[in-house]
Write a protein that holds these residues in place. Structure first.
Motif, PDB file in Angstrom:
ATOM      1  N   LEU A 174       0.861  -1.180   0.000  1.00  0.00           N
ATOM      2  CA  LEU A 174       0.000   0.000   0.000  1.00  0.00           C
ATOM      3  C   LEU A 174       0.899   1.232   0.000  1.00  0.00           C
ATOM      4  CD1 LEU A 174      -2.799   1.387   0.325  1.00  0.00           C
ATOM      5  CD2 LEU A 174      -2.508   1.149   2.790  1.00  0.00           C
ATOM      6  N   ILE A 175       0.799   2.040  -1.070  1.00  0.00           N
ATOM      7  CA  ILE A 175       1.619   3.250  -1.178  1.00  0.00           C
ATOM      8  C   ILE A 175       0.867   4.371  -0.487  1.00  0.00           C
ATOM      9  CG2 ILE A 175       2.762   4.850  -2.764  1.00  0.00           C
ATOM     10  CD1 ILE A 175       2.710   2.595  -4.868  1.00  0.00           C
ATOM     11  N   THR A 176       1.335   4.769   0.690  1.00  0.00           N
ATOM     12  CA  THR A 176       0.600   5.765   1.487  1.00  0.00           C
ATOM     13  C   THR A 176       1.138   7.182   1.327  1.00  0.00           C
ATOM     14  OG1 THR A 176       1.978   5.427   3.453  1.00  0.00           O
ATOM     15  CG2 THR A 176       0.036   4.004   3.205  1.00  0.00           C
ATOM     16  N   HIS A 177       2.449   7.317   1.011  1.00  0.00           N
ATOM     17  CA  HIS A 177       3.049   8.653   0.879  1.00  0.00           C
ATOM     18  C   HIS A 177       4.079   8.655  -0.247  1.00  0.00           C
ATOM     19  CE1 HIS A 177       1.427   8.845   4.965  1.00  0.00           C
ATOM     20  NE2 HIS A 177       1.470  10.160   4.860  1.00  0.00           N
ATOM     21  N   PHE A 178       4.166   9.794  -0.929  1.00  0.00           N
ATOM     22  CA  PHE A 178       5.216  10.010  -1.928  1.00  0.00           C
ATOM     23  C   PHE A 178       5.756  11.416  -1.712  1.00  0.00           C
ATOM     24  CE2 PHE A 178       6.949  11.365  -5.979  1.00  0.00           C
ATOM     25  CZ  PHE A 178       7.685  10.256  -6.387  1.00  0.00           C
ATOM     26  N   SER A 191      13.849  13.607 -12.518  1.00  0.00           N
ATOM     27  CA  SER A 191      14.837  12.545 -12.630  1.00  0.00           C
ATOM     28  C   SER A 191      16.175  13.018 -12.073  1.00  0.00           C
ATOM     29  CB  SER A 191      15.007  12.154 -14.101  1.00  0.00           C
ATOM     30  OG  SER A 191      15.971  11.143 -14.244  1.00  0.00           O
ATOM     31  N   GLY A 192      16.873  12.107 -11.382  1.00  0.00           N
ATOM     32  CA  GLY A 192      18.170  12.435 -10.825  1.00  0.00           C
ATOM     33  C   GLY A 192      18.109  13.002  -9.432  1.00  0.00           C
ATOM     34  N   LYS A 193      16.915  13.215  -8.900  1.00  0.00           N
ATOM     35  CA  LYS A 193      16.779  13.731  -7.544  1.00  0.00           C
ATOM     36  C   LYS A 193      16.168  12.665  -6.640  1.00  0.00           C
ATOM     37  CE  LYS A 193      16.510  18.646  -8.545  1.00  0.00           C
ATOM     38  NZ  LYS A 193      15.799  19.914  -8.287  1.00  0.00           N
ATOM     39  N   GLU A 194      16.455  12.816  -5.358  1.00  0.00           N
ATOM     40  CA  GLU A 194      15.939  11.841  -4.398  1.00  0.00           C
ATOM     41  C   GLU A 194      14.438  12.029  -4.184  1.00  0.00           C
ATOM     42  OE1 GLU A 194      18.118  12.089  -0.780  1.00  0.00           O
ATOM     43  OE2 GLU A 194      19.995  11.340  -1.654  1.00  0.00           O
ATOM     44  N   VAL A 195      13.738  10.914  -4.100  1.00  0.00           N
ATOM     45  CA  VAL A 195      12.319  10.922  -3.763  1.00  0.00           C
ATOM     46  C   VAL A 195      12.102   9.923  -2.636  1.00  0.00           C
ATOM     47  CG1 VAL A 195      11.505  11.623  -6.037  1.00  0.00           C
ATOM     48  CG2 VAL A 195      11.786   9.187  -5.535  1.00  0.00           C
ATOM     49  N   GLY A 204      15.571   8.827  -8.041  1.00  0.00           N
ATOM     50  CA  GLY A 204      14.644   8.501  -9.121  1.00  0.00           C
ATOM     51  C   GLY A 204      15.237   8.735 -10.489  1.00  0.00           C
ATOM     52  N   SER A 205      14.656   8.053 -11.481  1.00  0.00           N
ATOM     53  CA  SER A 205      15.153   8.201 -12.843  1.00  0.00           C
ATOM     54  C   SER A 205      14.019   8.009 -13.842  1.00  0.00           C
ATOM     55  CB  SER A 205      16.256   7.175 -13.117  1.00  0.00           C
ATOM     56  OG  SER A 205      16.692   7.246 -14.456  1.00  0.00           O
ATOM     57  N   SER A 206      14.162   8.658 -15.003  1.00  0.00           N
ATOM     58  CA  SER A 206      13.216   8.454 -16.094  1.00  0.00           C
ATOM     59  C   SER A 206      13.648   7.307 -16.992  1.00  0.00           C
ATOM     60  CB  SER A 206      13.090   9.740 -16.924  1.00  0.00           C
ATOM     61  OG  SER A 206      14.359  10.086 -17.454  1.00  0.00           O
ATOM     62  N   GLN A 207      14.852   6.808 -16.772  1.00  0.00           N
ATOM     63  CA  GLN A 207      15.410   5.774 -17.634  1.00  0.00           C
ATOM     64  C   GLN A 207      15.476   4.434 -16.914  1.00  0.00           C
ATOM     65  OE1 GLN A 207      16.131   6.453 -20.837  1.00  0.00           O
ATOM     66  NE2 GLN A 207      15.476   8.567 -20.438  1.00  0.00           N
ATOM     67  N   LEU A 236      18.842   2.942  -4.957  1.00  0.00           N
ATOM     68  CA  LEU A 236      18.347   3.012  -3.578  1.00  0.00           C
ATOM     69  C   LEU A 236      19.324   3.818  -2.731  1.00  0.00           C
ATOM     70  CD1 LEU A 236      16.300   2.026  -1.400  1.00  0.00           C
ATOM     71  CD2 LEU A 236      17.795   0.055  -1.067  1.00  0.00           C
ATOM     72  N   VAL A 237      18.795   4.777  -1.952  1.00  0.00           N
ATOM     73  CA  VAL A 237      19.621   5.584  -1.054  1.00  0.00           C
ATOM     74  C   VAL A 237      19.528   5.044   0.368  1.00  0.00           C
ATOM     75  CG1 VAL A 237      19.991   7.894  -0.094  1.00  0.00           C
ATOM     76  CG2 VAL A 237      19.367   7.628  -2.505  1.00  0.00           C
ATOM     77  N   SER A 238      18.308   4.843   0.865  1.00  0.00           N
ATOM     78  CA  SER A 238      18.147   4.313   2.225  1.00  0.00           C
ATOM     79  C   SER A 238      16.778   3.681   2.359  1.00  0.00           C
ATOM     80  CB  SER A 238      18.315   5.423   3.272  1.00  0.00           C
ATOM     81  OG  SER A 238      17.254   6.359   3.172  1.00  0.00           O
ATOM     82  N   THR A 239      16.668   2.793   3.314  1.00  0.00           N
ATOM     83  CA  THR A 239      15.380   2.165   3.619  1.00  0.00           C
ATOM     84  C   THR A 239      15.306   1.899   5.117  1.00  0.00           C
ATOM     85  OG1 THR A 239      13.899   0.295   3.151  1.00  0.00           O
ATOM     86  CG2 THR A 239      16.249  -0.170   3.154  1.00  0.00           C
ATOM     87  N   LYS A 240      14.141   2.107   5.678  1.00  0.00           N
ATOM     88  CA  LYS A 240      13.922   1.899   7.104  1.00  0.00           C
ATOM     89  C   LYS A 240      12.597   1.190   7.284  1.00  0.00           C
ATOM     90  CE  LYS A 240      13.391   4.354  11.504  1.00  0.00           C
ATOM     91  NZ  LYS A 240      13.278   5.686  12.156  1.00  0.00           N
ATOM     92  N   SER A 241      12.627   0.102   8.036  1.00  0.00           N
ATOM     93  CA  SER A 241      11.425  -0.704   8.241  1.00  0.00           C
ATOM     94  C   SER A 241      11.061  -0.710   9.718  1.00  0.00           C
ATOM     95  CB  SER A 241      11.658  -2.137   7.758  1.00  0.00           C
ATOM     96  OG  SER A 241      10.563  -2.962   8.101  1.00  0.00           O
ATOM     97  N   THR A 242       9.796  -0.491   9.992  1.00  0.00           N
ATOM     98  CA  THR A 242       9.301  -0.574  11.372  1.00  0.00           C
ATOM     99  C   THR A 242       8.048  -1.415  11.391  1.00  0.00           C
ATOM    100  OG1 THR A 242       8.079   1.492  11.069  1.00  0.00           O
ATOM    101  CG2 THR A 242      10.243   1.650  12.094  1.00  0.00           C
ATOM    102  N   LYS A 243       7.923  -2.215  12.423  1.00  0.00           N
ATOM    103  CA  LYS A 243       6.733  -3.039  12.584  1.00  0.00           C
ATOM    104  C   LYS A 243       5.844  -2.434  13.649  1.00  0.00           C
ATOM    105  CE  LYS A 243       8.292  -7.525  10.927  1.00  0.00           C
ATOM    106  NZ  LYS A 243       8.356  -8.981  11.216  1.00  0.00           N
ATOM    107  N   ALA A 244       4.553  -2.514  13.400  1.00  0.00           N
ATOM    108  CA  ALA A 244       3.591  -1.943  14.349  1.00  0.00           C
ATOM    109  C   ALA A 244       3.670  -2.684  15.661  1.00  0.00           C
ATOM    110  CB  ALA A 244       2.179  -2.026  13.771  1.00  0.00           C
ATOM    111  N   GLU A 245       3.811  -1.936  16.742  1.00  0.00           N
ATOM    112  CA  GLU A 245       3.844  -2.545  18.061  1.00  0.00           C
ATOM    113  C   GLU A 245       2.436  -2.798  18.547  1.00  0.00           C
ATOM    114  OE1 GLU A 245       6.032  -0.120  20.719  1.00  0.00           O
ATOM    115  OE2 GLU A 245       7.930  -0.304  19.625  1.00  0.00           O
ATOM    116  N   LYS A 246       2.259  -3.965  19.141  1.00  0.00           N
ATOM    117  CA  LYS A 246       0.952  -4.279  19.709  1.00  0.00           C
ATOM    118  C   LYS A 246       0.849  -3.635  21.082  1.00  0.00           C
ATOM    119  CE  LYS A 246       0.277  -8.651  17.295  1.00  0.00           C
ATOM    120  NZ  LYS A 246       0.038 -10.101  17.451  1.00  0.00           N
ATOM    121  N   LYS A 247      -0.017  -2.679  21.169  1.00  0.00           N
ATOM    122  CA  LYS A 247      -0.182  -1.965  22.427  1.00  0.00           C
ATOM    123  C   LYS A 247      -1.158  -2.703  23.333  1.00  0.00           C
ATOM    124  CE  LYS A 247       0.799   2.651  20.607  1.00  0.00           C
ATOM    125  NZ  LYS A 247       0.291   4.037  20.466  1.00  0.00           N
TER     126      LYS A 247
END
Length: 321
Positions: free
Chosen positions: A167-171, A191-195, A212-215, A221-232
């Protein structure tokens, strides 16, 4: 011999019934594509999006139409996809729908989903002004948002790690709610700038930054961060505070009924009655303006007054008020 004769006349065993043929498995869904986004409606599947140049668009279906049946079989939002993919790409189907409450029917020639979006991606790449990135992700929209359906190799979406079902929630920090909204944001991405993208994958939220690129092959990839929902854990419910009950007032007399009132028979030492000079033999006639000819009337006149409250007592002492 006798044994041989008995065997000779013994009845033949009954013939076994023919074995039932194994049930045919349900046909696998095909890649047939109608070209609409939809949500549930009381009458069927309400169209929320019509992909440009799709079979649905060419057949004249519009946003707001409610698809009620495919080839005469009733459908809703949940069953519409299966009613389409039971047919092969290229097949023609009859779609019954409602528009502004009026019934209508359209004949729709289905196409291959992958071929449709590949052609669309190529066309959009050619139309884009130089410098605009190509995400390379086939998306679908429903009432929850915009989902990735397929990811094309070599483009920005694959470099960002987008997976089918995400699910793509933000861009670029902007919330994505519709397909049109996502396309508008992509047109502003150079193209050529970070998104940045935010993806929801089950209970996991993935924040990605990509060059990102048009080609094809140009995105990184510059960075990625993953978080899992905590069960409260639910916070324990605190019981409501107990209401503080005020201590009931105490006049401090014992009385007996006499004509016209209540005669004081006992005065409790250090009580309110003693403090204000009430004496044995006094006749209480009224409390707070109410007659007191019985103990019940005295209680009612005091009215559950709390400790410290002021009450007015009218009494007679040796015939004098």
């Amino acid at each position: 011999s006798r044994l041989k004769k008995e065997l000779a006349v013994a009845p033949k065993p009954p013939a076994k019934p023919p074995a039932k043929p194994p049930a045919k498995p349900d046909p696998k869904p095909t890649s047939a594509f109608l070209g609409v986004g939809h949500i549930d409606n009381e009458a069927g599947a309400q169209v929320t999006t019509v992909h440009p140049d799709s079979p649905a668009a060419k057949a004249g279906l519009k946003e707001g139409d409610v698809i009620t049946a495919v080839n005469g079989k009733k459908v809703n939002s949940e069953s519409l996809g299966a009613a389409v993919t039971v047919h092969a790409p290229g097949a023609k189907i009859k779609v019954d729908y409602l528009r502004a409450g009026k019934k209508a029917t359209a004949e729709v020639a289905l196409v291959d989903r992958d071929a449709f979006f590949a052609a669309r991606s190529r066309n959009e790449s050619g139309k884009k002004q130089p410098g605009h990135i190509v995400l390379g992700v086939t998306v679908e929209e429903d009432d929850k948002g915009v989902f990735a359906f397929a990811v094309e190799n070599g483009f920005t979406g694959q470099a960002a790690g987008v997976q089918k079902g995400d699910l793509i929630t933000h861009f670029n920090g902007k919330e994505v709610k519709t397909l049109d909204g996502l396309e508008a944001l992509l047109k502003k991405a150079e193209s050529g700038k970070e998104v940045s993208l935010r993806l929801v994958r089950g209970e996991e939220t993935v924040d990605v930054v990509v060059l990102g690129s048009s080609q094809k092959g140009g995105a990184k990839l510059v960075s990625t961060k993953s978080t899992k929902a905590e069960k409260k854990e639910a916070a324990p419910v605190k019981p409501p505070p107990e209401e503080k009950k005020e201590e009931a007032g105490f006049l401090g007399v014992g009385v007996g009924s006499v004509e016209g009132g209540l005669e004081v028979e006992i005065v409790v030492p250090d009580s309110a009655a003693a403090a204000y000079g009430i004496q044995v033999g006094d006749v209480i006639k009224q409390v707070n303006g109410k007659k007191t000819t019985s103990i019940d009337e005295l209680k009612a006149a005091l009215g559950g007054a709390s400790a410290g409250a002021t009450v007015k007592v009218n009494l007679t002492r040796k015939g004098a008020d």
